[in-house]
Design a protein around this motif. Structure first.
Motif, PDB file in Angstrom:
ATOM      1  N   UNK A  16       0.853  -1.180   0.000  1.00  0.00           N
ATOM      2  CA  UNK A  16       0.000   0.000   0.000  1.00  0.00           C
ATOM      3  C   UNK A  16       0.893   1.236   0.000  1.00  0.00           C
ATOM      4  N   UNK A  17       1.074   1.824  -1.176  1.00  0.00           N
ATOM      5  CA  UNK A  17       1.934   3.000  -1.285  1.00  0.00           C
ATOM      6  C   UNK A  17       1.300   3.925  -2.318  1.00  0.00           C
ATOM      7  N   UNK A  18       1.118   5.212  -1.938  1.00  0.00           N
ATOM      8  CA  UNK A  18       0.347   6.113  -2.805  1.00  0.00           C
ATOM      9  C   UNK A  18       0.929   6.254  -4.212  1.00  0.00           C
ATOM     10  N   UNK A  19       2.275   6.270  -4.327  1.00  0.00           N
ATOM     11  CA  UNK A  19       2.814   6.477  -5.671  1.00  0.00           C
ATOM     12  C   UNK A  19       2.646   5.256  -6.575  1.00  0.00           C
ATOM     13  N   UNK A  20       2.259   4.112  -5.983  1.00  0.00           N
ATOM     14  CA  UNK A  20       1.962   2.951  -6.824  1.00  0.00           C
ATOM     15  C   UNK A  20       0.496   2.947  -7.230  1.00  0.00           C
ATOM     16  N   UNK A  21      -0.256   3.929  -6.708  1.00  0.00           N
ATOM     17  CA  UNK A  21      -1.680   4.007  -7.030  1.00  0.00           C
ATOM     18  C   UNK A  21      -2.015   5.364  -7.632  1.00  0.00           C
ATOM     19  N   UNK A  22      -2.810   6.164  -6.896  1.00  0.00           N
ATOM     20  CA  UNK A  22      -3.305   7.400  -7.511  1.00  0.00           C
ATOM     21  C   UNK A  22      -2.259   8.514  -7.592  1.00  0.00           C
TER      22      UNK A  22
END
Lengths: 485, 199
Positions: free
Chosen positions: B92-98
């Motif tokens: 769960x890491x923001x730069x791997x998502x939105x």
């Protein structure tokens, strides 16, 4: 907001708003009815083109007064929930803050110099310098990469919130920038459709009709509480405030709680209620797994009758005694299990009635359809004109409206605290229920019922309905603290 | 594979290979196949964390639309961390998502994941059980993470008590990994873990 101020509107626009689809009423009656209608709420039902025109007016106003492109105006309006006046005032005070808040301008500008660009950081190629472009943040990338970036985003359903490609840059790409890079006609169209949907959703005065495949959009000044709007296309009744099915007299928070509860609990609750009972002696929950009604509790070995829960020994020959309904005299039982079942019983009581009226309402739709063909047949056969049979049609519509309100009184009652107010409510609810059943009976046997009799019953039922709404609709009552959380 | 994606990955692969992190052994990157769609990364557990001394292997899958969409990355080495699933290794890491931006590179992403190991974000958990332990019993969390690092990532710290408890359960015929998960979940209380495993 008081009821009086609602009514001032009705003098201006009353005839535009005809609820429950009674389009056949003449203007005079509609104005009168809206004055008498405690749920009265001013709204209009718009087509996509009309909404586009409305949005364009705001966009034009903003782009003219701030001297910016319409595309930028859209980005800013979207960020400020379409409050053009607020934007203009804030812009006069501090234009930079408005531009940064709406992500038109970066908080930290880029240090990259246009003339020194050699390689596109995304694709690692070196196109000629005129093939680079950047947003207000100054992050230059080659046009081909911008195109792919926009295409990927549009395919994923993003429209208003497409960000710059640079790391930690939140600047948004305005419409003209996106469209100047995207040439695929299907994607351009998709982009504009998503954009429009986003705009309607972010606009506090607009709401899509939630009906399946329905294209209509409601327009109204947003206010607190259950606010009824009716779709011109699919006739669905919706609450403008929360978007759920219209739910007066229940308020928005309560209906949400109720609908979630129904979705969560009903399956389990239905099963428990249909297949289990508590042992009358030890209160353990028992599931019936065979046809015989002579039960023996697995926990305490008590023999009892499944039907009446009485001792089996005293049953013997007088088995059918237990088909008679008797009130349970000793309901107050401290046992936790019994309390849980009581809570379930209470819920089921309200849920069953709620469900039952929902079902009746669906059947009422069929009655309406039948009635229409019946009236048409009569008119064709020369038995009077449509006007002569109008009252039948009106009565069926009124029945539908009354039943609708009645259905939504049940979640309201479920969450009400015990007290005189609840007693009054349930009294009025019972009265309404009785009159509706009378009306339903008469509508179903309309041909043999005297017209005056039917019209009288219509009047009684509708009066009961409006009285209940007047007394309990939260924005009509000042002490509306009747529902608990 | 799309032209841009392959080109970018090739360039990023070189960038990582030439970086000081590879030179000092904090990062490693290798190709899994010749089509540049799948890579294997390795990060060293940061010092002064329970992951110190461990080597964690990551699976990196590059989508067709890279770099306009983020790479799909998960831990192949099992790890006890609030933002990584202890079962699947999902991160769960923001730069791997939105918060992905096309200008980000494999090197920056790998370094961000390494930074996540030093600074967990228990309020945005991927694994609720781990996050709960992190919030309520940080010491036990540290020991558990150290134990996992030792067993799965080659870390140096042996937690004897935990090793013995896992052994007790494997002697009873329980799968070793299952035993470790159950014990870690129930704060190393043998009784509750056993109960859960045999219920």
């Amino acid at each position: 907001m008081s009821a009086e101020s609602d009514m001032e509107y009705s003098d201006n626009d009353g005839d535009d708003y005809d609820y429950y689809g009674g389009q056949d009423d003449c203007d005079m009656e509609t104005v009168d009815r809206s004055k008498a209608d405690p749920e009265y709420f001013v709204f209009s039902c718009l087509k996509v083109e009309e909404v586009e025109k409305l949005l364009n007016e705001s966009i034009e106003l903003l782009s003219n007064s701030l001297h910016i492109t319409p595309s930028l105006a859209k980005v800013i309006l979207h960020a400020y929930e379409w409050n053009a006046q607020e934007i203009i005032n804030k812009y006069k005070e501090n234009s930079n803050e408005v531009l940064m808040y709406s992500h038109v301008k970066p908080r930290v500008p880029s240090v990259q110099v246009y003339s020194s660009i050699k390689v596109c950081a995304i694709c690692a190629t070196s196109p000629p310098i005129h093939k680079y472009s950047a947003l207000a943040c100054g992050h230059y990338f080659c046009n081909e990469c911008w195109t792919t970036h926009f295409e990927v985003q549009i395919m994923q359903g993003v429209s208003n919130n497409i960000q710059c490609m640079a790391q930690e840059c939140e600047v948004l790409a305005p419409e003209d920038f996106v469209l100047s890079h995207v040439t695929n006609p299907t994607l351009r169209e998709r982009y504009q459709q998503f954009m429009f949907k986003d705009h309607v959703k972010s606009h506090p005065e607009l709401r899509f009709c939630p009906g399946p495949n329905c294209q209509w959009i409601y327009h109204a000044v947003a206010r607190e509480g259950a606010r009824r709007v009716e779709c011109l296309g699919c006739e669905l009744l919706t609450c403008f405030t929360c978007g759920a099915p219209h739910h007066a007299p229940t308020d928005c928070a309560t209906i949400r709680k109720w609908l979630t509860k129904c979705a969560d609990d009903s399956e389990t609750a239905n099963y428990i209620s249909a297949h289990t009972k508590d042992c009358p002696k030890c209160q353990i929950c028992i599931e019936k797994n065979g046809g015989c009604n002579h039960m023996q509790c697995g926990a305490c070995r008590y023999d009892f009758c499944w039907v009446c829960l009485g001792d089996w020994k005293s049953h013997g020959s007088e088995y059918y005694e237990c088909s008679r309904y008797k009130e349970d005299p000793n309901l107050i039982n401290d046992n936790q299990h019994a309390q849980a079942r009581e809570a379930l019983k209470k819920y089921l009581h309200y849920y069953e009635r709620w469900e039952n009226h929902a079902r009746s309402l669906k059947l009422e739709e069929q009655t309406l359809a039948c009635l229409k063909t019946r009236i048409n047949r009569k008119v064709m056969a020369g038995e009077g004109t449509w006007i002569d049979w109008q009252y039948l049609w009106d009565s069926a519509r009124l029945l539908k409206r009354c039943r609708y309100t009645l259905q939504y009184t049940y979640p309201f009652a479920y969450y009400m605290e015990v007290g005189p107010r609840k007693e009054l409510f349930e009294y009025q609810q019972a009265q309404l229920e009785a009159e509706i059943e009378n009306l339903s009976w008469k509508v179903e046997r309309a041909e043999t019922t005297h017209r005056g009799d039917l019209e009288n019953q219509m009047d009684i039922a509708e009066k009961r309905r409006t009285t209940l709404l007047k007394d309990f609709l939260e924005f009509n009552t000042t002490n509306a603290s009747s529902s608990k959380v | 594979m799309a032209n841009i994606a392959a080109k970018r990955i090739k360039r990023e692969f070189k960038e990582v290979m030439k970086s000081e992190e590879v030179a000092d052994g904090t990062l490693k990157l290798e190709l899994v196949n010749n089509s540049w769609t799948e890579l294997k990364g390795q990060i060293a557990g940061p010092s002064e964390t329970p992951y110190e001394g461990g080597k964690f292997i990551l699976e990196i899958k590059v989508p067709e639309t890279y770099p306009f969409n983020p790479p799909k990355i998960r831990f192949l080495t099992r790890i006890w961390h609030p933002n990584v699933s202890s079962v699947t290794g999902a991160i769960c890491l923001d730069i791997l998502k939105d918060q992905w931006a096309a200008a980000l590179t494999l090197r920056t992403v790998l370094l961000s994941i390494q930074a996540l190991l030093s600074a967990a974000e228990p309020n945005d958990p991927q694994d609720a059980v781990v996050a709960k332990q992190y919030r309520e019993n940080i010491e036990l969390f540290h020991l558990t993470a150290q134990h996992w690092t030792n067993v799965y990532a080659g870390g140096p710290n042996v937690i004897l008590d935990f090793v013995q408890k896992v052994q007790m359960l494997t002697d009873m015929g329980v799968d070793e990994n299952q035993a470790r998960v159950a014990l870690s979940t129930f704060d190393w209380e043998l009784e509750r873990a056993t109960e859960q495993l045999f219920s």
